[in-house]
Design an enzyme around this catalytic site. Sequence first.
Site, PDB file in Angstrom:
ATOM      1  CG  ASN A 143       3.675   3.520   0.844  1.00 38.94           C
ATOM      2  OD1 ASN A 143       4.461   4.034   1.620  1.00 38.94           O
ATOM      3  ND2 ASN A 143       3.354   2.238   0.907  1.00 38.94           N
ATOM      4  CD  GLU A 168      -0.125  -0.651   2.040  1.00 39.34           C
ATOM      5  OE1 GLU A 168       0.896  -1.094   1.502  1.00 39.34           O
ATOM      6  OE2 GLU A 168      -0.669  -1.198   3.016  1.00 39.34           O
ATOM      7  CB  CYS A 212       2.973   5.190  -5.485  1.00 39.39           C
ATOM      8  SG  CYS A 212       2.429   3.569  -6.059  1.00 39.39           S
ATOM      9  CD  GLU A 268       7.343   6.191  -6.220  1.00 38.00           C
ATOM     10  OE1 GLU A 268       8.143   5.255  -6.414  1.00 38.00           O
ATOM     11  OE2 GLU A 268       6.241   6.024  -5.638  1.00 38.00           O
ATOM     12  CB  CYS A 296       4.684   1.073  -9.599  1.00 34.78           C
ATOM     13  SG  CYS A 296       3.516   2.447  -9.564  1.00 34.78           S
TER      14      CYS A 296
END
Length: 134
Positions: A41, A43, A52, A54, A87
Amino acid sequence: MYKKLALAAVGARESAYAPYSSFKVGAALLTENGKIFTGCNIENAAFSPTVCAERVALFKAVSEGERRFSAIAIAGGGDSVVATAPCGVCRQALTEFCAPSLKVLLVSDRTGAYKETSLGELLPSAFNETDLRG
């Protein structure tokens, strides 16, 4: 092979950039031909540009021509965190390229211990290309 994938996700977590949440996540995506693509991830202070782990792994693989996947491992949080599921946005992104049978390994600690589920279990009745055809 799944243990190797789980440990790759744990390793990818180390590269995460999470200065705001301190919640580091790593992912490792396995192609049907045995290649592993990792992501972490990343940010951003504005939050909406945050991406993210993934999706980083998925987009790396797709950008290199891969389209067929068999499993993804996700390692999130700290050492004592229970397994972290992807998510909703990541579940939807995976649905674009992966079958509901995609194995999803939710890695719980640095040893690579994981719980196994599937994309279909995590996102039943997913929105996909057939929904666009009306």
